[in-house]
Design a protein around this motif. Structure first.
Motif, PDB file in Angstrom:
ATOM      1  N   LEU A  64     -12.360  15.341  -6.317  1.00  0.00           N
ATOM      2  CA  LEU A  64     -12.623  15.677  -4.914  1.00  0.00           C
ATOM      3  C   LEU A  64     -11.469  15.272  -3.996  1.00  0.00           C
ATOM      4  CD1 LEU A  64     -16.388  14.732  -4.418  1.00  0.00           C
ATOM      5  CD2 LEU A  64     -15.388  16.881  -5.195  1.00  0.00           C
ATOM      6  N   GLN A  65     -10.761  14.192  -4.376  1.00  0.00           N
ATOM      7  CA  GLN A  65      -9.684  13.679  -3.524  1.00  0.00           C
ATOM      8  C   GLN A  65     -10.156  13.616  -2.069  1.00  0.00           C
ATOM      9  OE1 GLN A  65      -5.828  15.756  -4.702  1.00  0.00           O
ATOM     10  NE2 GLN A  65      -7.321  16.918  -5.920  1.00  0.00           N
ATOM     11  N   PRO A  66     -11.148  12.757  -1.778  1.00  0.00           N
ATOM     12  CA  PRO A  66     -11.843  12.797  -0.489  1.00  0.00           C
ATOM     13  C   PRO A  66     -11.114  12.149   0.679  1.00  0.00           C
ATOM     14  CG  PRO A  66     -12.701  11.010  -1.809  1.00  0.00           C
ATOM     15  CD  PRO A  66     -11.711  11.731  -2.680  1.00  0.00           C
ATOM     16  N   TRP A  67      -9.940  11.583   0.440  1.00  0.00           N
ATOM     17  CA  TRP A  67      -9.252  10.864   1.505  1.00  0.00           C
ATOM     18  C   TRP A  67      -8.512  11.819   2.454  1.00  0.00           C
ATOM     19  CZ3 TRP A  67      -8.728   9.718  -3.766  1.00  0.00           C
ATOM     20  CH2 TRP A  67      -7.717  10.428  -4.431  1.00  0.00           C
ATOM     21  N   HIS A  68      -8.517  11.454   3.725  1.00  0.00           N
ATOM     22  CA  HIS A  68      -7.745  12.142   4.766  1.00  0.00           C
ATOM     23  C   HIS A  68      -6.869  11.076   5.406  1.00  0.00           C
ATOM     24  CE1 HIS A  68     -10.149  15.957   4.854  1.00  0.00           C
ATOM     25  NE2 HIS A  68     -11.032  15.144   4.311  1.00  0.00           N
ATOM     26  N   VAL A  69      -5.559  11.213   5.294  1.00  0.00           N
ATOM     27  CA  VAL A  69      -4.647  10.139   5.678  1.00  0.00           C
ATOM     28  C   VAL A  69      -3.752  10.539   6.858  1.00  0.00           C
ATOM     29  CG1 VAL A  69      -2.715   8.724   4.870  1.00  0.00           C
ATOM     30  CG2 VAL A  69      -4.648   9.182   3.344  1.00  0.00           C
ATOM     31  N   PHE A  70      -3.607   9.611   7.790  1.00  0.00           N
ATOM     32  CA  PHE A  70      -2.703   9.782   8.927  1.00  0.00           C
ATOM     33  C   PHE A  70      -1.685   8.639   8.878  1.00  0.00           C
ATOM     34  CE2 PHE A  70      -6.714  11.704  10.100  1.00  0.00           C
ATOM     35  CZ  PHE A  70      -6.352  12.883  10.737  1.00  0.00           C
ATOM     36  N   VAL A  71      -0.408   8.979   8.864  1.00  0.00           N
ATOM     37  CA  VAL A  71       0.660   7.977   8.843  1.00  0.00           C
ATOM     38  C   VAL A  71       1.243   7.884  10.252  1.00  0.00           C
ATOM     39  CG1 VAL A  71       2.844   7.275   7.800  1.00  0.00           C
ATOM     40  CG2 VAL A  71       1.158   8.569   6.444  1.00  0.00           C
ATOM     41  N   VAL A  72       1.085   6.727  10.887  1.00  0.00           N
ATOM     42  CA  VAL A  72       1.478   6.576  12.285  1.00  0.00           C
ATOM     43  C   VAL A  72       2.673   5.636  12.405  1.00  0.00           C
ATOM     44  CG1 VAL A  72       0.668   6.061  14.616  1.00  0.00           C
ATOM     45  CG2 VAL A  72      -0.949   6.891  12.908  1.00  0.00           C
ATOM     46  N   THR A  73       3.711   6.085  13.098  1.00  0.00           N
ATOM     47  CA  THR A  73       4.928   5.301  13.294  1.00  0.00           C
ATOM     48  C   THR A  73       5.423   5.533  14.720  1.00  0.00           C
ATOM     49  OG1 THR A  73       6.362   7.099  12.528  1.00  0.00           O
ATOM     50  CG2 THR A  73       5.581   5.556  10.864  1.00  0.00           C
ATOM     51  N   GLY A  74       6.548   4.901  15.061  1.00  0.00           N
ATOM     52  CA  GLY A  74       7.238   5.181  16.308  1.00  0.00           C
ATOM     53  C   GLY A  74       6.404   4.978  17.556  1.00  0.00           C
ATOM     54  N   GLU A  75       6.611   5.852  18.545  1.00  0.00           N
ATOM     55  CA  GLU A  75       5.934   5.712  19.829  1.00  0.00           C
ATOM     56  C   GLU A  75       4.411   5.857  19.733  1.00  0.00           C
ATOM     57  OE1 GLU A  75       4.871   4.917  23.539  1.00  0.00           O
ATOM     58  OE2 GLU A  75       6.789   4.451  22.581  1.00  0.00           O
ATOM     59  N   HIS A 206     -10.918  14.469  13.827  1.00  0.00           N
ATOM     60  CA  HIS A 206     -12.106  15.135  14.376  1.00  0.00           C
ATOM     61  C   HIS A 206     -13.370  14.337  14.061  1.00  0.00           C
ATOM     62  CE1 HIS A 206     -13.297  16.645  10.388  1.00  0.00           C
ATOM     63  NE2 HIS A 206     -12.040  17.055  10.215  1.00  0.00           N
ATOM     64  N   ASP A 207     -14.456  14.697  14.699  1.00  0.00           N
ATOM     65  CA  ASP A 207     -15.701  13.931  14.603  1.00  0.00           C
ATOM     66  C   ASP A 207     -16.307  13.933  13.207  1.00  0.00           C
ATOM     67  OD1 ASP A 207     -15.503  13.292  17.267  1.00  0.00           O
ATOM     68  OD2 ASP A 207     -16.866  14.870  17.950  1.00  0.00           O
ATOM     69  N   GLY A 208     -15.891  14.873  12.368  1.00  0.00           N
ATOM     70  CA  GLY A 208     -16.431  14.925  11.020  1.00  0.00           C
ATOM     71  C   GLY A 208     -15.822  13.912  10.080  1.00  0.00           C
ATOM     72  N   LEU A 209     -14.838  13.158  10.568  1.00  0.00           N
ATOM     73  CA  LEU A 209     -14.170  12.145   9.746  1.00  0.00           C
ATOM     74  C   LEU A 209     -14.577  10.745  10.185  1.00  0.00           C
ATOM     75  CD1 LEU A 209     -10.529  13.570   9.518  1.00  0.00           C
ATOM     76  CD2 LEU A 209     -12.356  13.743   7.811  1.00  0.00           C
ATOM     77  N   LEU A 210     -14.727   9.854   9.207  1.00  0.00           N
ATOM     78  CA  LEU A 210     -15.077   8.465   9.454  1.00  0.00           C
ATOM     79  C   LEU A 210     -13.905   7.580   9.045  1.00  0.00           C
ATOM     80  CD1 LEU A 210     -18.427   6.718   8.631  1.00  0.00           C
ATOM     81  CD2 LEU A 210     -16.298   5.740   7.767  1.00  0.00           C
ATOM     82  N   LEU A 211     -13.491   6.677   9.928  1.00  0.00           N
ATOM     83  CA  LEU A 211     -12.373   5.785   9.621  1.00  0.00           C
ATOM     84  C   LEU A 211     -12.800   4.724   8.620  1.00  0.00           C
ATOM     85  CD1 LEU A 211      -9.490   4.796  10.084  1.00  0.00           C
ATOM     86  CD2 LEU A 211     -10.317   3.513  12.072  1.00  0.00           C
TER      87      LEU A 211
END
Length: 243
Positions: A64-75, A206-211
């Motif tokens: 399923l590879q259920p992860w949704h990843v955001f990589v945050v850097t910089g400003e 979006h609202d369908g994702l849980l952190l």
């Protein structure tokens, strides 16, 4: 430990099939720890891309590879830190939790392990257990991501169940071990769920994702005291059945 010299020797082939000279899995596991002081030195984007590409091979039930990843850097990361730290210093208790960080009724031996580790890790950072400002100081350190120049936020689709949460854990462990192979350190932080609305505003989730959690990434800051938290003896948690 796996250092920059090893990192320079560790380059994946086009299909990640080449032998990774100088990297030992046992060494990576042993040297991985939650670092709470980063130098702020930038992490090359190609290194992050290499790690996250390789991590796609992490175990995943049913693929399923259920992860949704955001990589945050910089400003964007600087702005997130400013907003989260302002909330922490104002005594903001945080957003309503969508899942408990720990069970409400922890008992021994789990409570003993938790208490001992908490005292050790923050005392090393100069925060005593009886300091009345301890919660605020801890929250502020966390909201600054301990100075890390990168934070990786892992989300799960809200339709996912316990099995997929396990998949996310295996994925993140894979990421953290690969970071060691690159000479980098990390610190997984469930704390970010306290400021999940602020995080979502920055990353556009979006609202369908849980952190699920954030993982701070960077090079360790030299000269900062730290302690190696203990682990239960293997015989306390493992039973061998059969010959």
């Amino acid at each position: 430990m796996v250092g920059k010299a090893s990192r320079d020797r560790c380059r994946f082939g086009e299909a990640f099939g080449e032998k990774m000279a100088g990297v030992d899995v046992y060494e990576a596991v042993d040297s991985r720890r939650a670092v709470r002081a980063f130098s702020g030195e930038p992490v090359p984007k190609d290194v992050l891309g290499r790690v996250l590409t390789a991590a796609t091979r992490a175990p995943s039930s049913g693929n399923l590879q259920p992860w949704h990843v955001f990589v945050v850097t910089g400003e964007p990361l600087a702005e997130l830190k400013r907003r989260a730290t302002a909330r922490a210093l104002a005594g903001d208790p945080g957003d309503e939790r969508e899942y408990p960080m720990y069970p409400a009724d922890l008992v021994s031996p789990y409570l003993d392990r938790f208490s001992a580790a908490a005292v050790q890790r923050y005392k090393a950072l100069g925060i005593e257990r009886d300091d009345p400002a301890r919660p605020m100081k801890i929250a502020a350190l966390n909201s600054e991501a301990f100075g890390a120049p990168v934070v990786v936020f892992c989300y799960l689709d809200r339709t996912m169940g316990p099995g997929q949460w396990g998949d996310a854990g295996m994925y993140l462990q894979t990421v953290m071990l690969l970071l060691r192979a690159e000479g980098l350190h990390s610190c997984p932080q469930v704390m970010w769920t306290m400021y999940r609305k602020t995080v979502s505003q920055i990353v556009g989730a979006h609202d369908g994702l849980l952190l699920y959690c954030g993982v701070s990434v960077g090079f360790e800051k030299e000269g900062v005291p730290w302690v190696r938290t203990g682990r239960a003896d293997m015989t306390e948690t493992v039973s061998f059945i059969g010959e």
